[in-house]
Structure formats: C-alpha cells, structure tokens
Design a protein around this motif. Sequence first.
Motif, short mmCIF file in Angstrom:
data_model
loop_
_atom_site.label_atom_id
_atom_site.label_comp_id
_atom_site.label_asym_id
_atom_site.label_seq_id
_atom_site.Cartn_x
_atom_site.Cartn_y
_atom_site.Cartn_z
N VAL A 102 0.85 -1.18 0.00
CA VAL A 102 0.00 0.00 0.00
C VAL A 102 0.89 1.24 0.00
N SER A 103 0.36 2.32 -0.55
CA SER A 103 1.00 3.63 -0.38
C SER A 103 0.55 4.17 0.97
N ILE A 104 1.41 4.95 1.62
CA ILE A 104 1.14 5.42 2.97
C ILE A 104 1.36 6.93 3.06
N LEU A 105 0.43 7.62 3.69
CA LEU A 105 0.63 9.02 4.03
C LEU A 105 0.62 9.16 5.54
N LEU A 106 1.74 9.60 6.09
CA LEU A 106 1.85 9.90 7.52
C LEU A 106 1.81 11.41 7.67
N ILE A 107 1.04 11.92 8.60
CA ILE A 107 1.06 13.36 8.85
C ILE A 107 1.31 13.64 10.32
N ASP A 108 1.91 14.77 10.58
CA ASP A 108 2.05 15.30 11.94
C ASP A 108 1.07 16.45 12.11
N TYR A 109 0.24 16.37 13.13
CA TYR A 109 -0.67 17.48 13.42
C TYR A 109 0.16 18.72 13.75
N ARG A 110 -0.45 19.87 13.61
CA ARG A 110 0.23 21.10 14.00
C ARG A 110 0.68 20.99 15.47
N GLY A 111 1.91 21.39 15.71
CA GLY A 111 2.51 21.24 17.03
C GLY A 111 3.46 20.06 17.11
N TYR A 112 3.34 19.12 16.17
CA TYR A 112 4.15 17.91 16.17
C TYR A 112 5.15 17.92 15.02
N GLY A 113 6.30 17.30 15.24
CA GLY A 113 7.28 17.13 14.18
C GLY A 113 7.65 18.44 13.52
N LYS A 114 7.63 18.45 12.19
CA LYS A 114 8.01 19.64 11.43
C LYS A 114 6.81 20.55 11.12
N SER A 115 5.63 20.17 11.55
CA SER A 115 4.45 21.01 11.30
C SER A 115 4.54 22.30 12.10
N SER A 116 3.70 23.26 11.75
CA SER A 116 3.73 24.57 12.41
C SER A 116 3.61 24.42 13.92
N PRO A 117 4.39 25.19 14.69
CA PRO A 117 4.41 25.07 16.15
C PRO A 117 3.20 25.74 16.82
N VAL A 118 2.02 25.25 16.47
CA VAL A 118 0.78 25.74 17.07
C VAL A 118 0.27 24.64 17.98
N PHE A 119 -0.08 24.99 19.21
CA PHE A 119 -0.49 23.92 20.12
C PHE A 119 -1.80 23.31 19.64
N PRO A 120 -1.87 21.98 19.59
CA PRO A 120 -3.05 21.32 19.03
C PRO A 120 -4.26 21.37 19.95
N ASN A 121 -5.43 21.22 19.34
CA ASN A 121 -6.67 20.98 20.08
C ASN A 121 -7.56 20.12 19.18
N GLU A 122 -8.73 19.77 19.67
CA GLU A 122 -9.59 18.85 18.91
C GLU A 122 -9.94 19.40 17.54
N THR A 123 -10.32 20.66 17.48
CA THR A 123 -10.69 21.25 16.20
C THR A 123 -9.52 21.24 15.22
N ARG A 124 -8.33 21.60 15.69
CA ARG A 124 -7.17 21.70 14.80
C ARG A 124 -6.77 20.33 14.24
N VAL A 125 -6.77 19.30 15.07
CA VAL A 125 -6.35 18.00 14.54
C VAL A 125 -7.36 17.46 13.53
N TYR A 126 -8.64 17.79 13.72
CA TYR A 126 -9.64 17.42 12.70
C TYR A 126 -9.37 18.16 11.39
N GLU A 127 -9.01 19.43 11.50
CA GLU A 127 -8.68 20.20 10.30
C GLU A 127 -7.46 19.62 9.60
N ASP A 128 -6.46 19.23 10.37
CA ASP A 128 -5.25 18.64 9.80
C ASP A 128 -5.57 17.34 9.06
N ALA A 129 -6.44 16.52 9.66
CA ALA A 129 -6.84 15.26 9.04
C ALA A 129 -7.58 15.52 7.73
N GLU A 130 -8.46 16.50 7.74
CA GLU A 130 -9.22 16.84 6.53
C GLU A 130 -8.27 17.34 5.44
#
Length: 279
Positions: A102-130
């Motif tokens: 399978v092909s795989i896409l891994l993402i880091d929510y904002r605040g994690y890894g190399k993503s923007s250093p914005v502290f995550p919350n429920e709304t933001r991680v849903y936006e990141d997933a979308e």
Amino acid sequence: MLSKLSVILLSVSVTLYISLCLLLRWGQTKLIFFPDSHIESTPQDYGLNYQDVWLSLGKDRVHGWWIPAAQVSTPTLLYFHGNGSNNGDLTQIAAILHQLEVSILLIDYRGYGKSSPVFPNETRVYEDAEAAWQYLTQKRKIKPQQIFVYGHSLGGAIAIELASKHPDLAGLITEGTFTSIQNMVGLMPGIKIFPLSLLITQRFDSITKIKSLQTPILILHGAGDRTIPPLMAKELYAAAPEPKYIEIFARAGHNNLPELNEQKYLLVLQQFMESTNNK
C-alpha cells in the motif's frame, strides 16, 4: 455554628475545588496533547522511498511523508498517530505496513514534528486530518474507495471523525483507541466529583460517532493495554454498525501491537482490506 477552623477548611476546599475545575476546563489540551518536534528517524532508515509533503492551512503548515507503493493502483493508507508521537516514531510501523503493498501518508498534526508550532486541540487535529484527505483525493487524485484511514490511540478518534465526514472511504482501522475523553477521564480515581460533562471541551466522542458510520471498520487492541482498557474496544465494536471486525491481540500493550504480532497483524489487515472489495 461552624468554628473558625471549619470555615477556613471549607473555604480552602471550595477554592481548591473551583481551581481544579478551572484547570480541567482551560488546561485540558495540555493534559491531552504532548507534542514533540524531535524527529527520531525517517522512512529512509528502513529502506523506504518517500517524499516530504506540506499542506497549507491558512498561515500554518502540516508536514507529512508520502511513501508510495510500487504499483500505482494499490490502496492508500492514511495514518494518524497518537498524542505523544510524531512521524519519526512511526517509521518501523510504516515499514511493516508497506509489506501490504500500500501507499502510505503519515502526517504530523500542528505542534508535532516539522508542522507549524501551534499547540493542538480537537478542532485543529480534525482540520489537519481533513487537509490530508483533500491532499490525497484532490492533489493525488486517489479515489476515496481506495483510501483506508488508520488511527492509533488518539489518532483513532481522529480517524473516526474523518470517516464520519467521508463515508465513501474504503475502510476504517483503529488501534488502541478509546470511546471518549470523558470516559477516559472517568477512569481516574475521585474524578467523578467534578461535573465532567460541563468541563470537558475536548470531547473526541467516538462512541457516539461510530454508531452512524457507513464504512467497514476494523478495531484492533492489545489485551495487555494499560493505557486504554480493551473494554473500550469492545464497546466501540458493539456500537458500530456492520460490516465490522474486531481483533484483540494477546500480550500486546498500547504501543507495541504491530511489532509484537507482525505476522498476525498483517494477516488481519490484509483480510480486512480484501473484504472491503465487496463493499
């Protein structure tokens, strides 16, 4: 009449109770999310070809790794990690999953890894997933019926939310996930003296959402998971509509299920993916 000492003790108790209520109300994101920006490894360390992916959300960016399969027509797995991980912790798991061709896409929510250093919350991680979903379906032109969404731990709640918005996806896989934040908090000794339904804003209410899903679902859990009790997997399974499948892995804990049971793990995933061909 109350003695002066009793009044003082009562005042202190009330003040402490209110302070704890305020902490639960306004500080809960700090109790749920533990973002880490340090990248421990990359897919290249496991011999995997990959590309960096950057997703724009206004002024913020979400970083991901696209790990292609050898064949273009194979399914795609969109993977969401837990609250204390980042993509650099997932490279071994990615290598295991890649055996499924399978092909795989891994993402880091904002605040994690190399993503923007914005502290995550429920709304933001849903936006990141979308945003990740839109990247796959719009930029890479992958049909929803070819995309499996996988979530581990907190990522399972994010995967369930995404599946509720996109019922045409191929299938949903959760590993070691919970029924809701309120139910998780309710496991803590003495916590029920607080009005949790009023205080909890980060709900991740998977037990409610899963009831209306219209996609096949596979629920994985370790029998030895001491972070999220296996009972929650069984409750999610009971609430989910058909077609649904559950597999409890003996001896596995919260973070070692794929590595500890690699052959069985891959077999269960392969059988689930093949079963959805008749969806």
